[in-house]
Write a protein that holds these residues in place. Structure first.
Motif, PDB file in Angstrom:
ATOM      1  N   GLY A 213       0.780  -1.225   0.000  1.00 39.16           N
ATOM      2  CA  GLY A 213       0.000   0.000   0.000  1.00 39.16           C
ATOM      3  C   GLY A 213       0.810   1.273   0.000  1.00 39.16           C
ATOM      4  O   GLY A 213       0.257   2.365   0.210  1.00 39.16           O
ATOM      5  N   ALA A 214       2.123   1.189  -0.236  1.00 35.88           N
ATOM      6  CA  ALA A 214       2.965   2.385  -0.259  1.00 35.88           C
ATOM      7  C   ALA A 214       2.737   3.155  -1.554  1.00 35.88           C
ATOM      8  O   ALA A 214       2.747   2.574  -2.645  1.00 35.88           O
ATOM      9  CB  ALA A 214       4.437   2.005  -0.121  1.00 35.88           C
ATOM     10  N   GLY A 215       2.538   4.472  -1.432  1.00 33.95           N
ATOM     11  CA  GLY A 215       2.354   5.313  -2.598  1.00 33.95           C
ATOM     12  C   GLY A 215       3.677   5.676  -3.247  1.00 33.95           C
ATOM     13  O   GLY A 215       4.756   5.260  -2.812  1.00 33.95           O
ATOM     14  N   ALA A 216       3.606   6.492  -4.314  1.00 37.00           N
ATOM     15  CA  ALA A 216       4.806   6.852  -5.064  1.00 37.00           C
ATOM     16  C   ALA A 216       5.792   7.638  -4.208  1.00 37.00           C
ATOM     17  O   ALA A 216       7.013   7.435  -4.292  1.00 37.00           O
ATOM     18  CB  ALA A 216       4.408   7.665  -6.295  1.00 37.00           C
ATOM     19  N   VAL A 217       5.271   8.540  -3.364  1.00 35.91           N
ATOM     20  CA  VAL A 217       6.150   9.351  -2.531  1.00 35.91           C
ATOM     21  C   VAL A 217       6.878   8.485  -1.510  1.00 35.91           C
ATOM     22  O   VAL A 217       8.095   8.610  -1.310  1.00 35.91           O
ATOM     23  CB  VAL A 217       5.353  10.472  -1.832  1.00 35.91           C
ATOM     24  N   ARG A 218       6.162   7.585  -0.853  1.00 34.80           N
ATOM     25  CA  ARG A 218       6.783   6.712   0.141  1.00 34.80           C
ATOM     26  C   ARG A 218       7.787   5.776  -0.517  1.00 34.80           C
ATOM     27  O   ARG A 218       8.854   5.498   0.047  1.00 34.80           O
ATOM     28  CB  ARG A 218       5.720   5.913   0.880  1.00 34.80           C
ATOM     29  N   ARG A 219       7.458   5.280  -1.705  1.00 30.97           N
ATOM     30  CA  ARG A 219       8.410   4.413  -2.404  1.00 30.97           C
ATOM     31  C   ARG A 219       9.675   5.178  -2.755  1.00 30.97           C
ATOM     32  O   ARG A 219      10.793   4.631  -2.700  1.00 30.97           O
ATOM     33  CB  ARG A 219       7.769   3.829  -3.674  1.00 30.97           C
ATOM     34  N   PHE A 220       9.522   6.441  -3.114  1.00 27.89           N
ATOM     35  CA  PHE A 220      10.694   7.240  -3.455  1.00 27.89           C
ATOM     36  C   PHE A 220      11.596   7.446  -2.237  1.00 27.89           C
ATOM     37  O   PHE A 220      12.809   7.241  -2.300  1.00 27.89           O
ATOM     38  CB  PHE A 220      10.253   8.591  -4.029  1.00 27.89           C
ATOM     39  N   TRP A 221      11.004   7.856  -1.102  1.00 30.90           N
ATOM     40  CA  TRP A 221      11.806   8.183   0.077  1.00 30.90           C
ATOM     41  C   TRP A 221      12.341   6.949   0.793  1.00 30.90           C
ATOM     42  O   TRP A 221      13.422   6.999   1.395  1.00 30.90           O
ATOM     43  CB  TRP A 221      10.982   9.029   1.053  1.00 30.90           C
ATOM     44  N   HIS A 222      11.627   5.848   0.744  1.00 26.52           N
ATOM     45  CA  HIS A 222      12.022   4.671   1.519  1.00 26.52           C
ATOM     46  C   HIS A 222      12.715   3.597   0.685  1.00 26.52           C
ATOM     47  O   HIS A 222      13.279   2.660   1.251  1.00 26.52           O
ATOM     48  CB  HIS A 222      10.799   4.070   2.223  1.00 26.52           C
ATOM     49  N   ILE A 223      12.672   3.717  -0.634  1.00 21.00           N
ATOM     50  CA  ILE A 223      13.352   2.731  -1.485  1.00 21.00           C
ATOM     51  C   ILE A 223      14.362   3.410  -2.403  1.00 21.00           C
ATOM     52  O   ILE A 223      15.559   3.093  -2.377  1.00 21.00           O
ATOM     53  CB  ILE A 223      12.333   1.926  -2.321  1.00 21.00           C
ATOM     54  N   THR A 224      13.885   4.365  -3.210  1.00 16.38           N
ATOM     55  CA  THR A 224      14.760   4.972  -4.210  1.00 16.38           C
ATOM     56  C   THR A 224      15.923   5.722  -3.566  1.00 16.38           C
ATOM     57  O   THR A 224      17.086   5.507  -3.933  1.00 16.38           O
ATOM     58  CB  THR A 224      13.958   5.922  -5.113  1.00 16.38           C
ATOM     59  N   VAL A 225      15.618   6.606  -2.628  1.00 13.46           N
ATOM     60  CA  VAL A 225      16.684   7.420  -2.023  1.00 13.46           C
ATOM     61  C   VAL A 225      17.704   6.569  -1.269  1.00 13.46           C
ATOM     62  O   VAL A 225      18.920   6.741  -1.478  1.00 13.46           O
ATOM     63  CB  VAL A 225      16.068   8.512  -1.117  1.00 13.46           C
ATOM     64  N   PRO A 226      17.304   5.642  -0.386  1.00 15.70           N
ATOM     65  CA  PRO A 226      18.327   4.821   0.280  1.00 15.70           C
ATOM     66  C   PRO A 226      19.150   3.979  -0.687  1.00 15.70           C
ATOM     67  O   PRO A 226      20.377   3.874  -0.538  1.00 15.70           O
ATOM     68  CB  PRO A 226      17.506   3.937   1.229  1.00 15.70           C
ATOM     69  N   MET A 227      18.515   3.373  -1.681  1.00 10.31           N
ATOM     70  CA  MET A 227      19.247   2.546  -2.633  1.00 10.31           C
ATOM     71  C   MET A 227      20.139   3.380  -3.545  1.00 10.31           C
ATOM     72  O   MET A 227      21.156   2.898  -4.050  1.00 10.31           O
ATOM     73  CB  MET A 227      18.256   1.729  -3.481  1.00 10.31           C
TER      74      MET A 227
END
Length: 318
Positions: A213-227
């Motif tokens: 249920g993670a939206g685009a913003v949460r996916r960006f901050w919690h997946i894209t940025v750390p990776m």
């Protein structure tokens, strides 16, 4: 009575590989030779000479045998007697603190848009990268200055919307901003690096987050940025160093004087003026060494703080 076997045979067998390794080492040194010679003659020796000149009064035109030793006078003058020095420091720091983050943000944003499969994506990637191929060329700086003159293309565009333009590059209030805009426009190189980093992010992470249920913003901050943090760190270090070294555009815009009203007097431009216009090479050498130390300290701080926010995928795997 038994005869002992000869002991020279193992040494003969070992001599072959030893000679092969020696030939390989000699071949390596032969290939490294031109680079080592260039390092000594073009980098190491001039650096040591500039360190010596920073403690002297040298005017470039005189022979080195006639230099006058002045000790730390150049450094004392730099920090206590030269207001243009601190002004150039302020201009350079302002330029780097604004232009570098904006450039990285634009590069990351465009990379996210181009990290999709759609028709003509390769063409768009090439077009966005094109300005970086030109780099800090004089021709590009001249074109940029002409675009932001009173009769330039930017004012023509503003006039189309009924907005009154001005000579942006000749206004002390906006001249430095035009240089920042030029730096941001050349976001192609960090964009390509961001794209390479985005390709390494596992798609399964996004799919699992979307299922949760993670939206685009949460996916960006919690997946894209750390990776992507190692790539962000890499781009940040390179662009920070490049930002502090800005010279060509400021030189062209101000005709080598740092104008208007010293609004674009970057540190490297001020160093050039002191060394090759005022012919005070001793003072310019002192400026260069302070600049080198400052860049080293800034880089060290970035590496020191990077361990708190840069995450590597192999951490904790032993």
């Amino acid at each position: 009575m038994a005869i002992a076997p000869p002991v020279a045979a193992p040494r003969q067998r070992e001599a072959g590989p030893a000679r092969a390794r020696q030939r390989q080492n000699l071949a390596g040194y032969a290939f490294l030779g031109p680079w080592l010679i260039g390092l000594m003659l073009i980098t190491a020796v001039p650096m040591l000479l500039s360190l010596y000149l920073s403690f002297t009064d040298y005017d470039v035109l005189s022979p080195l045998s006639e230099v006058e030793w002045v000790g730390f006078d150049n450094y004392r003058r730099m920090f206590t007697e030269d207001p243009s020095y601190w002004h150039s420091v302020t201009v350079t720091v302002t330029y780097a603190l604004i232009a570098v983050p904006l450039k990285l943000l634009v590069a990351l944003g465009v990379a996210l848009l181009l990290n999709r499969a759609f028709r003509g994506v390769g063409l768009f990637r090439g077009l966005f990268y094109l300005p970086s191929l030109l780099g800090g060329s004089v021709a590009l700086a001249i074109v940029w200055v002409s675009m932001f003159n009173r009769d330039g293309a930017f004012n023509s565009l503003l006039g189309f919307f009924g907005v009154q333009g001005q000579a942006w590059v000749h206004d002390p209030e906006y001249a430095l901003e035009t240089l920042m805009l030029l730096a941001v426009w050349q976001f192609g190189a960090p964009m390509v690096i961001f794209l390479a980093g985005l390709k390494q992010v596992p798609v399964e992470l996004y799919e699992a987050a979307e299922v949760d249920g993670a939206g685009a913003v949460r996916r960006f901050w919690h997946i894209t940025v750390p990776m992507l943090s190692p790539v962000i760190f890499f781009n940040l270090v390179l662009e920070t160093i490049n930002g502090f070294q800005g010279f060509t555009s400021a030189f062209v815009l101000s005709n080598g004087e740092g104008g208007p009203v010293d609004s674009t007097l970057m540190y490297t431009l001020n160093l050039y003026i002191n060394g090759f216009v005022k012919l005070d090479m001793g003072y310019a050498s002192a400026m260069a060494w302070i600049f080198l130390i400052a860049i080293g300290l800034i880089t060290a701080v970035l590496f020191r703080t990077g361990r708190f926010w840069v995450h590597y995928s192999d951490e904790g795997n032993g």
